[in-house]
Design a protein around this motif. Structure first.
Motif, short mmCIF file in Angstrom:
data_model
loop_
_atom_site.label_atom_id
_atom_site.label_comp_id
_atom_site.label_asym_id
_atom_site.label_seq_id
_atom_site.Cartn_x
_atom_site.Cartn_y
_atom_site.Cartn_z
N GLU A 139 -7.16 -11.63 -2.27
CA GLU A 139 -6.53 -10.40 -1.79
C GLU A 139 -7.50 -9.65 -0.87
N CYS B 24 -2.45 -8.55 1.26
CA CYS B 24 -3.30 -7.45 1.76
C CYS B 24 -2.88 -6.15 1.09
N PHE B 25 -3.86 -5.35 0.72
CA PHE B 25 -3.60 -4.02 0.18
C PHE B 25 -4.24 -2.99 1.10
N ASP C 136 -5.73 2.55 -5.62
CA ASP C 136 -6.25 1.23 -6.00
C ASP C 136 -5.20 0.39 -6.75
N ASP C 137 -4.03 0.26 -6.16
CA ASP C 137 -2.91 -0.45 -6.79
C ASP C 137 -2.88 -1.93 -6.35
N ARG C 138 -4.05 -2.55 -6.31
CA ARG C 138 -4.13 -3.94 -5.88
C ARG C 138 -3.45 -4.87 -6.88
N ARG D 50 -4.70 -7.82 -7.46
CA ARG D 50 -5.84 -8.52 -8.06
C ARG D 50 -5.57 -10.02 -8.17
N VAL E 18 -8.50 -6.21 1.09
CA VAL E 18 -8.35 -4.76 1.05
C VAL E 18 -8.66 -4.22 2.44
N ASP F 264 -5.77 0.25 1.47
CA ASP F 264 -6.45 1.23 0.63
C ASP F 264 -6.72 2.48 1.46
N GLY G 173 0.83 -1.20 0.00
CA GLY G 173 0.00 0.00 0.00
C GLY G 173 0.86 1.24 0.00
#
Length: 166
Positions: A142, A100-101, A134-136, A138, A144, A103, A9
């Motif tokens: 995953e 994990c991202f 929003d640089d997940r 994907r 958020v 956000d 993140g």
């Protein structure tokens, strides 16, 4: 089987604080691999496409996992530069994995940054140049994590969702 946890993140989102809390919670047998430590301290390398740190981080993770350590990997890890390596690492790892991202909106990252000991090391303008919303990755599963979660909520959510061997 060793576990792989990836925390990604924007700068100031709470990744390092979360990683340190999880490492304390999980104790020995947990390797913490931090993008900033590898890139800035070990290699003194700028974050560039194809940087040496990308391969070194990959090797460090694979070595620690192979030795039976659970791995917490944390950093900004922009998907355009690190995504291929991270996806390969996830695909190759046969143990439990959680990506994990964090956000967190840019204004909140700046607010959090002002409370950190390294606040004078870089400016909000620097942070803005690194910020990718929003640089997940994907990848399947995953998680958020929003800015509405406290540190305790975040640690609880990860520990509840992430199977960890003892």
């Amino acid at each position: 089987m060793a576990n792989l946890l990836i925390l990604r993140g924007p700068s100031g989102a709470g990744k390092t604080t979360t990683a340190l809390a999880l490492r304390t919670h999980w104790g020995r047998g947990t390797a913490l691999i931090q993008q900033d430590v590898v890139r800035r301290q070990i290699l003194r390398e700028h974050d560039v496409p194809g940087g040496v740190n990308i391969g070194l981080i990959d090797v460090m993770c694979r070595h620690a996992l192979g030795a039976g350590f659970d791995v917490i990997l944390e950093g900004i890890f922009h998907a355009d530069r690190y995504g291929a390596m991270l996806r390969r690492l996830i695909a190759d790892h046969h143990g439990p994995t959680l990506a994990c991202f964090f956000d967190v909106p840019f204004p909140e990252t700046v607010r959090r940054h002002t409370t950190r000991p390294l606040a004078a090391e870089f400016t909000p303008d620097d942070m803005l140049s690194w910020y990718v919303p929003d640089d997940r990755l994907r990848v399947p599963g995953e998680v958020v994590l929003g800015d509405d979660l406290t540190l305790e909520d975040t640690v609880e959510r990860i520990t509840a969702a992430f199977p960890r061997s003892d």
